[in-house]
Scaffold this motif. Structure first.
Motif, mmCIF file in Angstrom:
data_model
loop_
_atom_site.group_PDB
_atom_site.id
_atom_site.type_symbol
_atom_site.label_atom_id
_atom_site.label_comp_id
_atom_site.label_asym_id
_atom_site.label_seq_id
_atom_site.Cartn_x
_atom_site.Cartn_y
_atom_site.Cartn_z
ATOM 1 N N PRO A 95 0.106 -11.331 9.737
ATOM 2 C CA PRO A 95 -0.450 -10.477 8.777
ATOM 3 C C PRO A 95 -1.661 -9.677 9.650
ATOM 4 O O PRO A 95 -2.327 -8.756 8.699
ATOM 5 N N TYR A 96 -1.649 -9.756 10.786
ATOM 6 C CA TYR A 96 -2.809 -9.042 11.704
ATOM 7 C C TYR A 96 -1.828 -8.068 12.508
ATOM 8 O O TYR A 96 -2.374 -6.979 13.121
ATOM 9 N N TYR A 97 -0.695 -7.892 12.336
ATOM 10 C CA TYR A 97 0.071 -6.744 12.885
ATOM 11 C C TYR A 97 -0.237 -5.619 12.509
ATOM 12 O O TYR A 97 -0.420 -4.533 13.441
ATOM 13 N N TYR A 98 -0.077 -5.451 11.111
ATOM 14 C CA TYR A 98 -0.832 -4.102 10.622
ATOM 15 C C TYR A 98 -2.206 -4.283 10.454
ATOM 16 O O TYR A 98 -2.739 -5.086 9.896
ATOM 17 N N LEU A 99 -2.882 -3.142 10.964
ATOM 18 C CA LEU A 99 -4.433 -3.320 10.762
ATOM 19 C C LEU A 99 -4.940 -2.691 9.531
ATOM 20 O O LEU A 99 -4.431 -1.850 8.827
ATOM 21 N N LYS A 100 -6.093 -3.048 9.450
ATOM 22 C CA LYS A 100 -6.993 -2.561 8.205
ATOM 23 C C LYS A 100 -7.923 -1.808 8.487
ATOM 24 O O LYS A 100 -8.459 -1.676 9.509
ATOM 25 N N GLN A 101 -8.560 -1.080 7.681
ATOM 26 C CA GLN A 101 -9.762 -0.153 8.115
ATOM 27 C C GLN A 101 -10.892 -1.181 8.808
ATOM 28 O O GLN A 101 -11.136 -2.053 8.071
ATOM 29 N N ASN A 102 -11.543 -0.639 9.779
ATOM 30 C CA ASN A 102 -12.466 -1.114 10.468
ATOM 31 C C ASN A 102 -12.270 -2.322 11.336
ATOM 32 O O ASN A 102 -13.030 -3.042 11.793
ATOM 33 N N ASP A 103 -10.788 -2.538 11.549
ATOM 34 C CA ASP A 103 -10.599 -3.749 12.526
ATOM 35 C C ASP A 103 -10.929 -3.184 13.845
ATOM 36 O O ASP A 103 -10.909 -2.018 14.452
ATOM 37 N N TYR A 104 -11.102 -4.396 14.564
ATOM 38 C CA TYR A 104 -11.550 -4.309 15.983
ATOM 39 C C TYR A 104 -10.741 -4.859 16.912
ATOM 40 O O TYR A 104 -10.151 -6.163 16.694
ATOM 41 N N VAL A 105 -9.973 -4.273 17.749
ATOM 42 C CA VAL A 105 -8.744 -4.790 18.698
ATOM 43 C C VAL A 105 -9.245 -4.917 20.026
ATOM 44 O O VAL A 105 -9.682 -4.075 20.675
ATOM 45 N N TYR A 106 -9.293 -6.247 20.500
ATOM 46 C CA TYR A 106 -9.775 -6.470 22.069
ATOM 47 C C TYR A 106 -8.804 -6.990 22.758
ATOM 48 O O TYR A 106 -7.975 -8.150 22.540
ATOM 49 N N VAL A 107 -8.378 -6.280 24.040
ATOM 50 C CA VAL A 107 -7.251 -6.753 25.001
ATOM 51 C C VAL A 107 -8.032 -7.556 26.070
ATOM 52 O O VAL A 107 -8.988 -7.150 26.894
ATOM 53 N N ALA A 108 -7.776 -8.952 26.331
ATOM 54 C CA ALA A 108 -8.464 -9.647 27.227
ATOM 55 C C ALA A 108 -7.958 -9.451 28.694
ATOM 56 O O ALA A 108 -6.689 -9.126 28.941
ATOM 57 N N PRO A 109 -8.836 -9.486 29.566
ATOM 58 C CA PRO A 109 -8.389 -9.210 31.139
ATOM 59 C C PRO A 109 -7.512 -10.514 31.494
ATOM 60 O O PRO A 109 -7.929 -11.460 31.032
ATOM 61 N N ASN A 110 -6.642 -10.224 32.091
ATOM 62 C CA ASN A 110 -5.811 -11.470 32.901
ATOM 63 C C ASN A 110 -6.376 -12.161 33.856
ATOM 64 O O ASN A 110 -7.525 -11.779 34.472
ATOM 65 N N LYS A 111 -6.074 -13.216 34.398
ATOM 66 C CA LYS A 111 -6.414 -14.055 35.573
ATOM 67 C C LYS A 111 -6.818 -13.190 36.966
ATOM 68 O O LYS A 111 -7.767 -13.444 37.582
#
Length: 267
Positions: A212-228
């Protein structure tokens, strides 16, 4: 610390980073990478209107005089004057109040929260058709933005000019993940219904497509974590900077002491 020891530490750190890099899975959806063809889940998700949203609404028809009253910039309710120009009627924006309502010309208060833009369009067409023949109504979210941050090439706020956007669309708009982005840990933070929710998406898995988070909604915040690898490099750089600072301080102090000793010896 001797120069030899410092150089050995640097070599070991690079070696560890090289070993860890082999553990980073760069491609998306590796669970279907060996499958020649198949079927993936589809979603009919559409973002719904919520309180505090800003709606862009325009009403047009073959008769500008008939629809100008439904476009606030083209109608003066005090004088009931309709302003007609050779250009298309300008649209207006409406803020959805805390009760989920907007105040629309002629039609009055309309409850719009919980509706998609398509549903609101259909409702307005139905109501306006009572007075206007074949009205054309356009509704879209004027405040549909999402933020993409973390290990992407161009962290940014994205203004969405269509009805929906997927997390893949948003990442592509931000230049895609860097080689240091953890594909298995993309965080989406969402505010809805007075609550803040979140989900971690694994882009290595095709199951993300049905989230249900694959399609984004208004004001969503997407954060990509750094790898090791990124974390290890950052930690090494911080430690290295600290060691260099300590060495620099010691050298400076030694220089001052040497200068004092020379001065005292000369006297």
């Amino acid at each position: 610390m001797t120069l030899k020891t410092f150089a050995l530490s640097a070599v070991l750190a690079v070696g560890l980073a090289s070993c860890n890099s082999s553990k980073t899975v760069l491609p998306y959806f590796v669970d279907i990478s060996d499958v020649k063809e198949g079927h993936l889940p589809l979603s009919d998700f559409m973002p719904v209107i919520e309180p505090d949203d800003e709606l862009y609404i325009s009403v047009t028809s073959v008769s500008p005089e008939a629809t100008a009253v439904y476009n606030i910039p083209n109608y003066n309710p005090a004088t009931r004057e309709v302003i007609i120009s050779n250009t298309s009627p300008r649209a207006a924006t409406y803020i959805v109040d805390t009760k989920g309502d907007i105040s629309f010309p002629v039609l009055g208060s309309l409850h719009v929260a919980g509706m998609t833009t398509e549903q609101l369009t259909d409702m307005l067409v139905q109501k306006i058709s009572a007075d206007v023949k074949d009205p054309v109504v356009t509704v879209r979210l004027a405040n549909f933005t999402v933020v993409v941050a973390g290990e992407v090439k161009t962290p940014k706020t994205i203004s969405v000019d269509r009805n929906r956007i997927s997390v893949l669309d948003a990442l592509a708009a931000a230049g895609d993940l860097t080689e240091y982005g953890e594909r298995s840990n993309v965080l989406v933070i969402r505010e809805e219904g007075g609550k803040r929710t979140y989900a971690h998406l694994d882009l290595n898995s095709s199951e993300t497509l049905s989230s249900p988070y694959y399609y984004l909604k208004q004001n969503d915040y997407v954060y990509v974590a750094p790898n090791k690898v990124r974390q290890a490099n950052s930690k090494y750089n911080q430690n290295n900077a600290f060691k260099l600072s300590v060495i620099s301080t010691i050298v400076s102090a030694s220089s001052v002491i040497a200068s004092l000793v020379i001065a005292l010896t000369v006297k």
